[in-house]
Design an enzyme around this catalytic site. Structure first.
Site, mmCIF file in Angstrom:
data_model
loop_
_atom_site.group_PDB
_atom_site.id
_atom_site.type_symbol
_atom_site.label_atom_id
_atom_site.label_comp_id
_atom_site.label_asym_id
_atom_site.label_seq_id
_atom_site.Cartn_x
_atom_site.Cartn_y
_atom_site.Cartn_z
ATOM 1 N N GLN A 132 -81.186 117.744 33.602
ATOM 2 C CA GLN A 132 -80.916 118.568 32.427
ATOM 3 C C GLN A 132 -82.197 118.650 31.601
ATOM 4 O O GLN A 132 -82.759 117.628 31.234
ATOM 5 C CB GLN A 132 -79.796 117.968 31.591
ATOM 6 C CG GLN A 132 -79.432 118.806 30.373
ATOM 7 C CD GLN A 132 -78.540 118.055 29.400
ATOM 8 O OE1 GLN A 132 -78.954 117.060 28.816
ATOM 9 N NE2 GLN A 132 -77.315 118.518 29.244
ATOM 10 N N ALA B 206 -67.423 113.157 32.279
ATOM 11 C CA ALA B 206 -68.401 112.306 31.597
ATOM 12 C C ALA B 206 -67.778 110.955 31.276
ATOM 13 O O ALA B 206 -67.991 109.975 31.977
ATOM 14 C CB ALA B 206 -68.905 112.993 30.340
ATOM 15 N N ARG B 207 -66.971 110.890 30.198
ATOM 16 C CA ARG B 207 -66.422 109.607 29.779
ATOM 17 C C ARG B 207 -65.530 108.968 30.835
ATOM 18 O O ARG B 207 -65.504 107.739 30.981
ATOM 19 C CB ARG B 207 -65.657 109.779 28.463
ATOM 20 C CG ARG B 207 -66.555 109.873 27.252
ATOM 21 C CD ARG B 207 -65.768 110.121 25.980
ATOM 22 N NE ARG B 207 -65.217 111.465 25.935
ATOM 23 C CZ ARG B 207 -64.378 111.900 24.994
ATOM 24 N NH1 ARG B 207 -63.985 111.073 24.044
ATOM 25 N NH2 ARG B 207 -63.950 113.140 25.001
ATOM 26 N N TYR C 212 -78.931 122.430 20.078
ATOM 27 C CA TYR C 212 -80.328 122.242 20.480
ATOM 28 C C TYR C 212 -81.063 123.579 20.315
ATOM 29 O O TYR C 212 -80.466 124.587 19.929
ATOM 30 C CB TYR C 212 -80.384 121.738 21.919
ATOM 31 C CG TYR C 212 -80.022 120.269 22.080
ATOM 32 C CD1 TYR C 212 -80.903 119.392 22.693
ATOM 33 C CD2 TYR C 212 -78.810 119.753 21.616
ATOM 34 C CE1 TYR C 212 -80.590 118.041 22.851
ATOM 35 C CE2 TYR C 212 -78.483 118.418 21.762
ATOM 36 C CZ TYR C 212 -79.376 117.562 22.380
ATOM 37 O OH TYR C 212 -79.066 116.234 22.511
#
Length: 395
Positions: free
Chosen positions: A102, A347-348, A172
């Site tokens: 990424q 993810a988690r 971002y």
């Protein structure tokens, strides 16, 4: 008709790649790269995911330049780190998985005091992470950003990455240019939806040109900033169509929220305020005690919480889509494939149990063990982890 559970474990194309199944480990800042260096801990983090059955794991977050770091412990994907990252990509490949880098520029999310460098914004404004005013980027600086993305992409290829994910989300730099709330420019990079998308489109085009035709190029893309006046479906759907028409991306990973203004929107669950305060220097912890509850809004966890918005993109686009956000059960995965999503990103759930994909395939588990406490958020400063895993308890 429902997709047979085994469909999740059939190969699927992602641009030039063939993924062995439909599971991708989403980018989760690993907290294992002090001063931005490649460590054994970082490599082990991704080996564990690869051995656990995911088709591809994602290294997060690789900055395109020193000024694009989130903080001083963010990796810059330069030529030296590319050489060091070969150990990581080779190790993941040996375990039968692919690996994605990424890449991005933190923009308004950058901690300039930690970086000891200025950052960039579409328009001049105050940034809490930057702890001060961030000036609007000049045209020359934006040209340099595009160039830096190209260099980082080339370095990712040299490092042995199979895919590159361009960060277009979470406030971002590129995400902030998309936002009508953050982008007040009057030049070719600001104004209507198409002009606010210009920088992101130029970056994606450059990344594709540098990556070549053997590496997949994807984007982590905000559907909704979760902020009043921010990037929402009326902007994000047309922007996604522009990106699809450009033809440089192999897939979109659909996300939402803003690290700058509303981070809990893309986590969902309890706010670990006590853990946040304990993990910070005393002065920052004091500030969190005073304004933390305003900074971190509470959103109850829901399984597949981005699915309602993601369905709008599945209806509007023909390109491959990756469903992200609260994917914890095999039923969610099966239903996502039924609805036409090519992949799911976790993810988690994989922080809690990196072997969950293997357990899904073996039929020994149908739901992950994650309890959505989000206490993992406060561990990013000393090694991102689930605090309920046996090796974490008591730390």
């Amino acid at each position: 008709m429902t997709t047979a559970p085994s469909a999740a474990f059939t190969p699927m194309r992602l641009g030039p790649l063939t993924l062995k199944n439909r599971f991708i480990k989403a980018a989760t800042f690993e907290g294992r790269m002090p001063r931005g260096e490649v460590t054994d801990g970082l490599i082990d983090f991704h080996i564990e995911v690869a051995e656990g059955g995911a088709a591809m794991t994602t290294v997060a977050y690789c900055a395109i330049s020193p000024g694009g770091r989130v903080h001083r412990d963010t990796m810059v994907l330069d030529t030296r780190r590319a050489t060091a990252l070969r150990r990581l990509t080779d190790a993941v490949h040996t375990r039968g998985a692919l690996v994605c880098a990424q890449i991005g520029h933190a923009g308004l999310v950058a901690n300039t005091r930690s970086n000891r460098m200025r950052t960039l914004a579409p328009s001049t404004r105050f940034s809490a992470p930057a702890m001060g005013l961030v000036r609007a980027a000049t045209i020359e600086q934006l040209d340099e950003v595009v160039s830096d993305f190209g260099v980082a992409a080339r370095n990712a290829v040299d490092a042995g990455f199979d895919a590159i994910e361009v960060h277009l989300g979470h406030g971002y730099l590129l995400s902030s240019f998309l936002s009508p709330n953050l982008n007040k420019r009057r030049d070719r990079f600001g104004g209507d939806t198409a002009r606010r998308a210009e920088l992101a489109r130029r970056v994606v085009e450059r990344v594709r040109a540098e990556a070549g035709d053997t590496v997949a190029v994807t984007a982590k893309f905000n559907m909704d900033d979760g902020v009043r006046g921010g990037f929402w479906l009326t902007d994000s759907l047309p922007t996604a169509r522009l990106l699809e028409t450009d033809g440089h991306l192999d897939a979109l990973e659909l996300t939402g929220g803003s690290s700058l203004l509303n981070p809990m929107y893309y986590f969902r669950g309890d706010v670990p305020m006590a853990e946040f305060i304990a993990s910070q220097p005393a002065s920052v912890g004091l500030g969190l005690r005073v304004i933390g509850n305003r900074m971190f809004r509470t959103y109850p966890f829901e399984e597949a919480f981005f699915l309602p918005q993601a369905r709008q993109f599945r209806e509007a686009l023909t390109m491959p889509l990756i469903l992200l956000g609260g994917v914890n059960t095999m039923t969610t995965v099966t239903n996502a494939l039924d609805e036409g999503f090519e992949f799911v990103a976790m993810a988690r759930a994989l922080l809690r149990d990196p072997a969950l994909v293997n357990k899904f395939q073996a039929g020994t588990a149908h739901e992950g063990l994650c309890v959505h406490c989000t206490k993992c958020m406060a561990t990013i400063y000393d090694g991102t982890r689930c605090v309920l895993r046996p090796e974490s308890i008591g730390r």
